[in-house]
Design a protein around this motif. Structure first.
Motif, PDB file in Angstrom:
ATOM      1  N   ARG A  63       1.061  -1.204  -0.241  1.00 18.05           N
ATOM      2  CA  ARG A  63       0.103   0.025  -0.079  1.00 18.05           C
ATOM      3  C   ARG A  63       0.899   1.340  -0.043  1.00 18.05           C
ATOM      4  O   ARG A  63       0.814   2.043   0.889  1.00 18.05           O
ATOM      5  CB  ARG A  63      -0.876  -0.137   1.128  1.00 18.05           C
ATOM      6  N   VAL A  64       1.589   1.443  -1.091  1.00 13.98           N
ATOM      7  CA  VAL A  64       2.478   2.516  -1.292  1.00 13.98           C
ATOM      8  C   VAL A  64       2.819   2.898  -2.787  1.00 13.98           C
ATOM      9  O   VAL A  64       2.937   1.620  -3.446  1.00 13.98           O
ATOM     10  CB  VAL A  64       3.620   2.427  -0.307  1.00 13.98           C
ATOM     11  N   GLY A  65       2.832   4.149  -3.102  1.00 12.08           N
ATOM     12  CA  GLY A  65       3.210   4.268  -4.390  1.00 12.08           C
ATOM     13  C   GLY A  65       3.754   5.586  -4.949  1.00 12.08           C
ATOM     14  O   GLY A  65       4.104   6.289  -3.649  1.00 12.08           O
ATOM     15  N   ALA A  66       3.727   5.954  -5.968  1.00 15.68           N
ATOM     16  CA  ALA A  66       4.554   7.512  -6.258  1.00 15.68           C
ATOM     17  C   ALA A  66       3.963   8.484  -5.183  1.00 15.68           C
ATOM     18  O   ALA A  66       4.743   9.555  -5.182  1.00 15.68           O
ATOM     19  CB  ALA A  66       4.398   7.728  -7.511  1.00 15.68           C
ATOM     20  N   ALA A  67       2.443   8.728  -5.125  1.00 12.60           N
ATOM     21  CA  ALA A  67       2.045   9.644  -4.284  1.00 12.60           C
ATOM     22  C   ALA A  67       2.334   9.773  -2.911  1.00 12.60           C
ATOM     23  O   ALA A  67       1.997  10.734  -2.168  1.00 12.60           O
ATOM     24  CB  ALA A  67       0.461   9.448  -4.659  1.00 12.60           C
ATOM     25  N   ASP A  68       3.176   8.517  -2.564  1.00  9.88           N
ATOM     26  CA  ASP A  68       3.475   8.629  -0.849  1.00  9.88           C
ATOM     27  C   ASP A  68       4.942   9.055  -0.834  1.00  9.88           C
ATOM     28  O   ASP A  68       5.533   8.929   0.041  1.00  9.88           O
ATOM     29  CB  ASP A  68       3.525   7.304  -0.500  1.00  9.88           C
ATOM     30  N   GLU A  69       5.637   9.295  -1.987  1.00 10.33           N
ATOM     31  CA  GLU A  69       6.997   9.687  -1.793  1.00 10.33           C
ATOM     32  C   GLU A  69       7.239  11.026  -1.097  1.00 10.33           C
ATOM     33  O   GLU A  69       6.522  12.067  -1.273  1.00 10.33           O
ATOM     34  CB  GLU A  69       7.530   9.902  -3.372  1.00 10.33           C
ATOM     35  N   PRO A  70       8.558  11.110  -0.525  1.00 11.58           N
ATOM     36  CA  PRO A  70       8.848  12.248   0.198  1.00 11.58           C
ATOM     37  C   PRO A  70       8.925  13.538  -1.084  1.00 11.58           C
ATOM     38  O   PRO A  70       9.304  13.236  -1.986  1.00 11.58           O
ATOM     39  CB  PRO A  70      10.060  12.088   0.860  1.00 11.58           C
ATOM     40  N   PRO A  71       8.774  14.735  -0.427  1.00 14.53           N
ATOM     41  CA  PRO A  71       8.788  15.915  -1.517  1.00 14.53           C
ATOM     42  C   PRO A  71      10.520  15.845  -2.087  1.00 14.53           C
ATOM     43  O   PRO A  71      11.511  15.706  -1.411  1.00 14.53           O
ATOM     44  CB  PRO A  71       8.635  17.178  -0.702  1.00 14.53           C
ATOM     45  N   GLY A  72      10.877  15.946  -3.434  1.00 15.19           N
ATOM     46  CA  GLY A  72      11.836  16.245  -3.977  1.00 15.19           C
ATOM     47  C   GLY A  72      12.416  14.754  -4.158  1.00 15.19           C
ATOM     48  O   GLY A  72      13.699  14.725  -4.780  1.00 15.19           O
TER      49      GLY A  72
END
Length: 452
Positions: A63-72
């Motif tokens: 349950r993790v994808g690109a929308a959960d990435e840290p800024p930058g």
């Protein structure tokens, strides 16, 4: 290694895949009769029996994808997907896929905005082997630093070849960035080039430690298996892995959309101009009542290639302005979805004229609604597509994995056909009037670059 680029590198490509899943998706699921379990560590398990062949499709969804990435750090979810094949404390770099192949199977992985998945299709007697390997890289990933350097070049080249060298993908990427004003869905799954270039070994390790845990994963097994046997294997391999404390999935939310947006891309590589339009829409997870189902029906009524309104109005006939038109609804998402329309003009028709013609079809639908005949035909097509979906154990597993990682439930998957059947013409019209609002849209023109 990844099939992400084919599926998710641009919203247009993603929409095609998700529209296909929607056609095949939760419909007919009652006959799947899935069995579900949860381990003490929080790992969810879904088992779908299919005893027609001694084969099994084994998937682990996070349950993790690109929308959960840290800024930058755009692209780190997809980058880690690649690095998951680069070694553990027990298996050397690149050996994972070789072991699967030596045992007669195939494997791959994919990344989306909301989830990351890994799968193997093997003979049923190899399930113990691949489940053990998958649990090993959940708990014991060990990436050599030099592999990070090499694999970073792989993902950079993937971006160059599949996005930067594809004008259609570039336009889709720019349109997506314009569609979402604040939400991280605006950032491409593969990442922005300048941020991908800075991804490090430490970034990958931190992302893995933060998200790759049994209480953030779903194991989906479809094929010639018994549920209790799968449960026993899961206890054996995943049971010893402890749960981790997970941070909430906090994402920026969209402000109100008050103005239509337009994007034009001219490129010398373009031979045929095209028009695309994306509308912001609720997803199945955020829709009210049967709103998502109504949008699925609406996409079928507008976009069916044989009897759809757009096709009949704009493609059929000698003076028709288009050679092709389409419509789709991307509803499989944790947060927001989108509704899309696209077309290619006939020679002698410019994009502005095609856009006017499309707008006329939409306006007529919004004014007068749909007919009962159109409604019945759309439902029939959707449910027929779902019947064919049951023939594939991999499609079956993907239906449940994508639903459960985007806020849906097994129960919602099971009742999808009944909800599609219950959609009314009034519900389709209400959904259309809500979503097909120019203020919620981005229109894109893809044009040949004029020669000088």
């Amino acid at each position: 290694m990844s099939i992400h680029a084919r599926m998710m590198s641009a919203l247009a490509a993603a929409a095609a895949v998700l529209a296909a899943v929607a056609l095949a998706s939760p419909a007919g699921a009652a006959s799947f009769d899935p069995k579900t379990f949860r381990l003490a560590s929080g790992l969810d398990i879904v088992v779908i029996e299919d005893h027609r062949a001694p084969v099994v499709h084994h998937m682990v969804w996070y349950r993790v994808g690109a929308a959960d990435e840290p800024p930058g750090k755009s692209g780190i979810a997809h980058f880690l997907e690649h690095l998951m094949f680069k070694g553990t404390k027990l298996i050397g770099p690149g050996e994972f896929s070789k072991i699967v192949a030596r045992n007669g199977g195939r494997d791959n992985a994919f990344t989306s905005q909301d989830y990351t998945g890994y799968f193997q299709t093997v003979a049923v007697d190899k399930l113990d082997l691949v489940m053990g390997m998958e649990a090993d890289r959940m708990a014991n990933l060990a990436i050599p630093p030099d592999e990070v350097e090499r694999e970073r070049e792989v993902i950079l080249e993937e971006r160059r070849s599949r996005t930067d060298n594809n004008p259609g993908a570039l336009l889709a990427e720019q349109m997506t960035a314009a569609l979402y004003l604040a939400h991280p869905y605006r950032i491409p799954v593969i990442g922005w080039m300048h941020e991908m270039q800075g991804l490090t070994h430490a970034d990958a390790v931190a992302f893995h430690q933060a998200h790759y845990a049994p209480n953030n994963a779903i194991l989906v097994v479809a094929g010639d298996v018994q549920p209790e046997a799968v449960r026993a294997l899961a206890e054996k391999h995943f049971g010893p892995i402890p749960a981790r404390e997970l941070k909430p999935r906090k994402r920026l939310q969209e402000p109100p959309h008050i103005a239509a947006r337009r994007v034009t891309l001219e490129d010398a590589r373009v031979k045929q101009s095209s028009l695309s339009r994306y509308y912001l829409a609720p997803s199945y997870s955020t829709a009210e009542g049967r709103e998502g189902h109504a949008l699925t029906v609406l996409a079928e009524i507008l976009g069916d290639g044989r009897t759809g309104r757009l096709h009949k109005a704009l493609v059929v006939g000698e003076r028709a302005p288009a050679v092709s038109v389409s419509a789709w609804y991307q509803g499989t998402a944790l947060d927001l979805g989108s509704f899309g329309i696209g077309g290619r003009p006939r020679n002698g028709t410019d994009l502005a004229a095609l856009e006017t013609a499309i707008d006329k079809v939409i306006a007529e639908l919004l004014e007068n609604g749909i007919t009962e005949e159109e409604l019945a035909r759309a439902k029939s097509g959707l449910l027929a597509g779902a019947v064919f979906a049951r023939d594939s154990i991999s499609t079956t597993a993907r239906i449940f994995g994508s639903a459960l990682t985007t806020g849906s439930t097994v129960e919602a998957v099971e009742v999808w056909p009944e909800r599609i059947e219950a959609v009314t013409a009034a519900e389709v019209l209400a959904a259309a009037r809500k979503v097909l609002d120019p203020r919620r849209s981005v229109t894109g023109y893809l044009l040949p670059k004029p020669t000088t």
